[in-house]
Design an enzyme around this catalytic site. Structure first.
Site, PDB file in Angstrom:
ATOM      1  N   ASP A 276      28.667  72.696  61.605  1.00 25.03           N
ATOM      2  CA  ASP A 276      28.930  72.656  60.167  1.00 25.03           C
ATOM      3  C   ASP A 276      27.581  72.616  59.470  1.00 25.03           C
ATOM      4  O   ASP A 276      26.539  72.421  60.110  1.00 25.03           O
ATOM      5  CB  ASP A 276      29.754  71.404  59.817  1.00 25.03           C
ATOM      6  CG  ASP A 276      30.016  71.304  58.319  1.00 25.03           C
ATOM      7  OD1 ASP A 276      30.277  72.355  57.695  1.00 25.03           O
ATOM      8  OD2 ASP A 276      29.922  70.199  57.756  1.00 25.03           O
ATOM      9  N   SER A 277      27.612  72.778  58.168  1.00 24.60           N
ATOM     10  CA  SER A 277      26.365  72.697  57.406  1.00 24.60           C
ATOM     11  C   SER A 277      25.879  71.255  57.267  1.00 24.60           C
ATOM     12  O   SER A 277      24.745  71.026  56.882  1.00 24.60           O
ATOM     13  CB  SER A 277      26.589  73.305  56.024  1.00 24.60           C
ATOM     14  OG  SER A 277      27.691  72.680  55.415  1.00 24.60           O
TER      15      SER A 277
ATOM     16  N   CYS B 184      32.668  74.816  59.319  1.00 26.30           N
ATOM     17  CA  CYS B 184      32.272  75.049  57.924  1.00 26.30           C
ATOM     18  C   CYS B 184      33.088  76.206  57.329  1.00 26.30           C
ATOM     19  O   CYS B 184      33.099  77.311  57.882  1.00 26.30           O
ATOM     20  CB  CYS B 184      30.784  75.376  57.907  1.00 26.30           C
ATOM     21  SG  CYS B 184      30.152  75.792  56.288  1.00 26.30           S
ATOM     22  N   ASN B 185      33.734  75.940  56.220  1.00 29.66           N
ATOM     23  CA  ASN B 185      34.553  76.982  55.571  1.00 29.66           C
ATOM     24  C   ASN B 185      33.689  78.120  55.038  1.00 29.66           C
ATOM     25  O   ASN B 185      34.078  79.287  55.104  1.00 29.66           O
ATOM     26  CB  ASN B 185      35.356  76.398  54.429  1.00 29.66           C
ATOM     27  CG  ASN B 185      36.506  75.549  54.911  1.00 29.66           C
ATOM     28  OD1 ASN B 185      37.642  75.966  54.905  1.00 29.66           O
ATOM     29  ND2 ASN B 185      36.220  74.336  55.360  1.00 29.66           N
TER      30      ASN B 185
ATOM     31  N   CYS C  36      37.397  72.972  52.447  1.00 30.62           N
ATOM     32  CA  CYS C  36      35.998  72.612  52.656  1.00 30.62           C
ATOM     33  C   CYS C  36      35.979  71.396  53.570  1.00 30.62           C
ATOM     34  O   CYS C  36      36.808  70.489  53.408  1.00 30.62           O
ATOM     35  CB  CYS C  36      35.333  72.281  51.323  1.00 30.62           C
ATOM     36  SG  CYS C  36      33.670  71.626  51.483  1.00 30.62           S
ATOM     37  N   THR C  37      35.064  71.434  54.519  1.00 28.68           N
ATOM     38  CA  THR C  37      34.999  70.355  55.515  1.00 28.68           C
ATOM     39  C   THR C  37      34.961  68.961  54.902  1.00 28.68           C
ATOM     40  O   THR C  37      35.476  68.012  55.479  1.00 28.68           O
ATOM     41  CB  THR C  37      33.697  70.505  56.323  1.00 28.68           C
ATOM     42  OG1 THR C  37      32.640  70.774  55.411  1.00 28.68           O
ATOM     43  CG2 THR C  37      33.822  71.596  57.344  1.00 28.68           C
ATOM     44  N   HIS C  38      34.312  68.845  53.759  1.00 23.72           N
ATOM     45  CA  HIS C  38      34.103  67.517  53.181  1.00 23.72           C
ATOM     46  C   HIS C  38      35.332  66.955  52.464  1.00 23.72           C
ATOM     47  O   HIS C  38      35.437  65.753  52.262  1.00 23.72           O
ATOM     48  CB  HIS C  38      32.951  67.569  52.170  1.00 23.72           C
ATOM     49  CG  HIS C  38      31.617  67.765  52.794  1.00 23.72           C
ATOM     50  ND1 HIS C  38      31.333  68.827  53.626  1.00 23.72           N
ATOM     51  CD2 HIS C  38      30.480  67.038  52.709  1.00 23.72           C
ATOM     52  CE1 HIS C  38      30.076  68.744  54.018  1.00 23.72           C
ATOM     53  NE2 HIS C  38      29.533  67.671  53.466  1.00 23.72           N
TER      54      HIS C  38
ATOM     55  N   TYR D 210      25.645  75.054  52.181  1.00 22.26           N
ATOM     56  CA  TYR D 210      25.823  76.493  52.389  1.00 22.26           C
ATOM     57  C   TYR D 210      26.644  77.092  51.240  1.00 22.26           C
ATOM     58  O   TYR D 210      26.555  78.270  50.950  1.00 22.26           O
ATOM     59  CB  TYR D 210      26.600  76.757  53.683  1.00 22.26           C
ATOM     60  CG  TYR D 210      25.824  76.610  54.964  1.00 22.26           C
ATOM     61  CD1 TYR D 210      24.565  76.000  54.988  1.00 22.26           C
ATOM     62  CD2 TYR D 210      26.356  77.075  56.167  1.00 22.26           C
ATOM     63  CE1 TYR D 210      23.879  75.862  56.182  1.00 22.26           C
ATOM     64  CE2 TYR D 210      25.670  76.949  57.352  1.00 22.26           C
ATOM     65  CZ  TYR D 210      24.434  76.331  57.363  1.00 22.26           C
ATOM     66  OH  TYR D 210      23.759  76.194  58.535  1.00 22.26           O
ATOM     67  N   GLY D 211      27.467  76.241  50.652  1.00 24.48           N
ATOM     68  CA  GLY D 211      28.464  76.708  49.679  1.00 24.48           C
ATOM     69  C   GLY D 211      27.896  77.347  48.429  1.00 24.48           C
ATOM     70  O   GLY D 211      28.619  77.992  47.670  1.00 24.48           O
TER      71      GLY D 211
ATOM     72  N   GLU E 280      28.556  63.427  50.626  1.00 19.83           N
ATOM     73  CA  GLU E 280      27.305  63.195  51.368  1.00 19.83           C
ATOM     74  C   GLU E 280      26.661  61.870  50.924  1.00 19.83           C
ATOM     75  O   GLU E 280      25.948  61.233  51.682  1.00 19.83           O
ATOM     76  CB  GLU E 280      26.321  64.348  51.139  1.00 19.83           C
ATOM     77  CG  GLU E 280      26.787  65.688  51.688  1.00 19.83           C
ATOM     78  CD  GLU E 280      26.543  65.853  53.191  1.00 19.83           C
ATOM     79  OE1 GLU E 280      25.588  65.267  53.716  1.00 19.83           O
ATOM     80  OE2 GLU E 280      27.346  66.578  53.820  1.00 19.83           O
TER      81      GLU E 280
HETATM   82  N1  DGL Z   1      30.630  72.787  55.129  1.00 19.09           N
HETATM   83  C1  DGL Z   1      30.761  73.443  53.869  1.00 19.09           C
HETATM   84  C2  DGL Z   1      32.119  74.116  53.794  1.00 19.09           C
HETATM   85  O1  DGL Z   1      33.053  73.736  54.431  1.00 19.09           O
HETATM   86  C3  DGL Z   1      30.617  72.482  52.720  1.00 19.09           C
HETATM   87  C4  DGL Z   1      29.239  71.977  52.512  1.00 19.09           C
HETATM   88  C5  DGL Z   1      28.268  73.060  52.115  1.00 19.09           C
HETATM   89  O2  DGL Z   1      28.350  73.594  50.998  1.00 19.09           O
HETATM   90  O3  DGL Z   1      27.450  73.372  52.957  1.00 19.09           O
HETATM   91  O4  DGL Z   1      32.252  75.063  53.066  1.00 19.09           O
END
Ligand code: DGL
Length: 283
Positions: free
Chosen positions: A10-11, A73-74, A184-186, A42-43, A152
């Site tokens: 994941d990011s 990560c989505n 989104c993972t979070h 990453y988003g 975070e």
């Molecule tokens: N892991 C990213 C996602 O699921 C969220 C965090 C990011 O923006 O990197 O899209």
């Protein structure tokens, strides 16, 4: 292959939602996690950068001899899945398809909401995936970029988080959706706040659970799922429990102060985290 670990990237720390679910569903499996904390988020990044980062992350996991890669990560799943599948010899599972499939099956009024990063919403990956399973479903997408830094920072349950959620989710409430994908993972870490804003009548789809199901299907299909001790790991040796307990390794590309604390709290166990730079390991 079945003694090799499952790789997850994941990011940042959000992919731990997927790891937690897999620990629950596959207690015997070893899991290697890589969080690219140095380059989070990453988003908000371009498609090209997301693909490059994702390939480098996969390279770190391949060096750990993983048998499958879960792209937790989505944003990566939205853009990098075809490139990863093309370059890797092991199975690669993303988070979009399983969540979309579940939402298409669950919605009663054929109105589904997706909340995700700007990259994921911009890719329209969820809309396309949902329409593959149910063409008549209407989909409302909403980018919620402030959710990631709130998580975070450990602000999962504060008045600020509630106010932000109310603002982001207002258009989805107005649209009358009955199913909402946490794309989104979070976001599963904000589940209670999101449910509070949306009301009990809206079903929240947490991709983590769906993804673990997909991983199980793939590993079982190849007879790679680890359900007991491997060869040379006799449980009869003194002090060993009757069934194997998986080993879990956590790597990140930079050490943000809060990572270990939040990860420990979230997983409910003490973990050690190693810093590994992604640069030179691209797949
Ligand atoms: N892991 C990213 C996602 O699921 C969220 C965090 C990011 O923006 O990197 O899209």
């Amino acid at each position: 292959m079945n003694n090799n670990p499952i790789g997850v990237f994941d990011s940042g720390l959000g992919g731990l939602t997927v790891v937690k679910e897999m620990m629950r569903q596959f207690p015997c499996e070893d899991i290697v996690y890589y969080g690219d904390t140095a380059r989070l988020p990453y988003g908000t990044k371009s498609k090209e950068s997301i693909i490059r980062f994702s390939r480098e992350n996969a390279g770190v996991l391949v060096r750990q001899r993983v048998k499958i890669i879960v792209v937790a990560c989505n944003s990566s799943s939205s853009y990098a899945l075809p490139a990863l599948k093309k370059h890797l010899k092991i199975p690669v599972v993303g988070v979009i398809e399983p969540g979309a499939k579940k939402a298409a099956a669950l919605t009663r009024n054929k109105r589904v909401g997706v909340i995700a990063t700007s990259a994921t919403i911009g890719s329209r990956a969820y809309v396309k995936a949902i329409h593959k399973y149910a063409a008549s479903v209407r989909v409302w997408g909403q980018a919620c970029p402030l959710f990631v830094p709130l998580v975070e920072e450990g602000w999962t349950d504060t008045p600020v988080t509630l106010a932000v959620a109310r603002t982001y989710l207002a258009p989805l409430k107005k649209a009358g959706i009955d199913t909402l994908i946490l794309g989104c993972t979070h976001y599963p870490l904000l589940k209670e706040t999101i449910q509070q804003v949306m009301g009990k009548g809206v079903v929240l789809i947490d991709s983590a659970r769906e993804v673990a199901g997909e991983v199980q299907r793939i590993l079982e299909g190849r007879r790679w799922l680890r359900t007991r001790w491997g060869r040379g790991e006799s449980p009869r040796r003194r002090g060993r429990p009757a069934s194997r307990i998986g080993r879990h390794q956590f790597m990140i590309s930079d050490r943000p102060q809060a990572f270990e604390k939040i990860a420990r709290e979230f997983l409910g166990r003490d973990i050690r985290v190693r810093v590994v730079k992604p640069g030179s390991h691209s797949t």
